[in-house]
Write an enzyme that holds these catalytic residues in place. Structure first.
Site, PDB file in Angstrom:
ATOM      1  N   ASP A 137      38.248   2.992  47.284  1.00 54.88           N
ATOM      2  CA  ASP A 137      37.871   4.204  46.541  1.00 54.88           C
ATOM      3  C   ASP A 137      38.274   5.498  47.244  1.00 54.88           C
ATOM      4  O   ASP A 137      37.748   6.571  46.923  1.00 54.88           O
ATOM      5  CB  ASP A 137      36.358   4.208  46.294  1.00 54.88           C
ATOM      6  CG  ASP A 137      35.955   3.192  45.237  1.00 54.88           C
ATOM      7  OD1 ASP A 137      36.653   3.113  44.213  1.00 54.88           O
ATOM      8  OD2 ASP A 137      34.967   2.472  45.443  1.00 54.88           O
ATOM      9  N   ASP A 197      39.876   0.805  37.915  1.00 51.17           N
ATOM     10  CA  ASP A 197      39.474   2.030  38.617  1.00 51.17           C
ATOM     11  C   ASP A 197      40.458   2.362  39.741  1.00 51.17           C
ATOM     12  O   ASP A 197      40.642   3.521  40.118  1.00 51.17           O
ATOM     13  CB  ASP A 197      38.076   1.867  39.235  1.00 51.17           C
ATOM     14  CG  ASP A 197      37.111   1.023  38.413  1.00 51.17           C
ATOM     15  OD1 ASP A 197      37.584   0.160  37.654  1.00 51.17           O
ATOM     16  OD2 ASP A 197      35.903   1.215  38.542  1.00 51.17           O
TER      17      ASP A 197
HETATM   18  N1  GLY Z   1      34.554   2.704  40.393  1.00 51.09           N
HETATM   19  C1  GLY Z   1      33.282   2.318  39.982  1.00 51.09           C
HETATM   20  C2  GLY Z   1      32.821   2.806  38.660  1.00 51.09           C
HETATM   21  O1  GLY Z   1      33.510   3.450  37.921  1.00 51.09           O
HETATM   22  O2  GLY Z   1      31.695   2.513  38.374  1.00 51.09           O
END
Ligand code: GLY
Length: 417
Positions: A137, A197
């Site tokens: 992330d 994501d």
């Molecule tokens: N990347 C995690 C979410 O969007 O919940």
């Protein structure tokens, strides 16, 4: 004159989104020959940004005393609300960059030095994350914070931290699969989990490939990840899976997991929005026509879905009609569609832009945009984090606010073109 009436409409409490749109249209019908949702949103923008700025000043007054309130004085940042209180999380959480990012976007929107000072403080708090290899992330965490700082302050003083972050993220890349690992330890052999994501992290890599001192391999990793994701991660209709588990022996998809979605056969709304945003961004960065075509397929799936509500804010999963909406999925999608509208051929522009304007008008209505201290001064109500885990249902989410502000700015900037 009608501007004030429209702002009054958008600010009126207890008005549904549909009623707000009708009210806006009425105001124009009386005084303009060409009523339009676009003009109404344009005229409402100063009031929306003023309200957002007031909210974030109050929110920051509550969050700042808690900034170093973690265990043994550890740094923490505001994520949302929990049990009626501000939910503060450790700085390795995936949303740590969105709060600082929203402060940067409010600085951009208002020019108010307060936001620059607070954004700088919350951004610099996150510097240790540049060494993390335990998460994919890093784009969210560092590019929304340091990336916006760099852009808005026109400084290169954060480049070293961003380049180190790109190098850390690249350690999660598996050249045999051509993918960046989303979840799990960097050396785990049984599972190799990827989620849509992850597309959002590629903007950092594209920047890092171009930056002074950057490396071309960052671009190659981003392109490879996007290409393999495009090949495997979506059904024929353009709907996304949430979690794919790849075999590191032969590269095939060995398992599909529902993850945060309702099932393996439906599309999780925020994942769909991440994908629309990610492939649009990759077209902007590379000019590869395949990404542009694919972003349209993904956007068309969402916009035309039988379960997409008329006001443009999706239920938390496209297979969960009648359940909670996810305002964050709507905000991310609106921001993506505004960029997509500027990249597609002229005859398709209105299709994506009008949908985004509808979404922003809904999000700016009292149904979604908090009034006063309601919602702990976060902007958007009705976000859904992870319903299958019974986590964060119908709640504010800091990333919902971030993409709402980004979309409003993209809309405002497009008016100058
Ligand atoms: N990347 C995690 C979410 O969007 O919940």
């Amino acid at each position: 004159m009608y501007t004030n009436r429209i702002i009054a409409c958008l600010n009126a409490r207890f008005l549904t989104a549909a009623a707000a749109l009708a009210c806006v249209a009425c105001a124009y019908a009386e005084e303009s020959a060409a009523p339009s949702a676009e003009a109404a949103l344009r005229d409402a923008l100063p009031g929306i940004f003023a309200k957002a700025a007031a909210h974030y000043k109050a929110l920051d007054a509550a969050a700042t005393p808690l900034m170093h309130g973690g265990k043994n004085g550890a740094a923490q940042y505001p994520h949302g609300m929990r049990g009626g209180r501000l939910d503060m999380r450790g700085i390795s959480g995936w949303t740590c960059g969105h709060y600082a990012g929203s402060l940067w976007l409010l600085f951009e929107a208002t020019g108010d030095e307060f936001f620059k000072e607070r954004a700088t403080a919350w951004t610099e708090l996150l510097a240790p994350n540049s060494k993390l290899i335990t998460t994919h992330d890093l784009g969210f965490m560092m590019y929304c914070s340091f990336g916006n700082a760099r852009r808005l302050l026109k400084t290169d003083k954060y480049d070293a931290v961003l380049l180190e972050t790109a190098a850390s993220l690249s350690k999660r890349y598996n050249p045999a699969l051509g993918l960046i690992r989303s979840w799990g330890k960097v050396d785990e052999t049984k599972n190799f989990l990827v989620i849509p994501d992850n597309m959002m992290n590629l903007e950092l890599l594209e920047w890092a490939a171009r930056a002074k001192g950057g490396e071309k391999r960052f671009h190659e990793i981003a392109v490879s990840h996007a290409n393999v994701t495009m090949r495997n991660h979506f059904r024929a209709d353009g709907g996304t899976y949430h979690v794919l588990n790849y075999s590191q022996v032969d590269g095939r998809v060995q398992e599909i997991r529902r993850g945060q979605g309702a099932s393996c056969f439906t599309a999780w709304s925020r994942g769909q929005s991440w994908a629309i945003y990610g492939f649009t961004m990759m077209h902007r960065e590379t000019r590869d026509a395949d990404y542009l075509g694919f972003a349209q397929t993904l956007a068309d799936f969402a916009m035309n879905h039988a379960n997409m509500p008329a006001d443009g804010i999706p239920f938390w999963d496209y297979g969960a009609p009648g359940e909670e909406r996810d305002s964050s999925a709507g905000a991310i999608m609106a921001s993506a569609l505004l960029e997509l509208a500027d990249l597609v051929p002229a005859e398709k522009r209105a299709r994506y832009r009008d949908f985004a304007v509808k979404q922003l008008t809904t999000l700016a209505s009292p149904e979604y945009f908090s009034a006063g201290a309601e919602n702990g001064h976060w902007l958007l109500k009705h976000g859904v984090g992870a319903k299958p885990m019974n986590s964060e249902i119908d709640t504010p989410l800091n990333y919902g606010d971030y993409y709402f502000l980004e979309a409003l700015l993209r809309f405002r900037n497009s008016l100058k073109k």
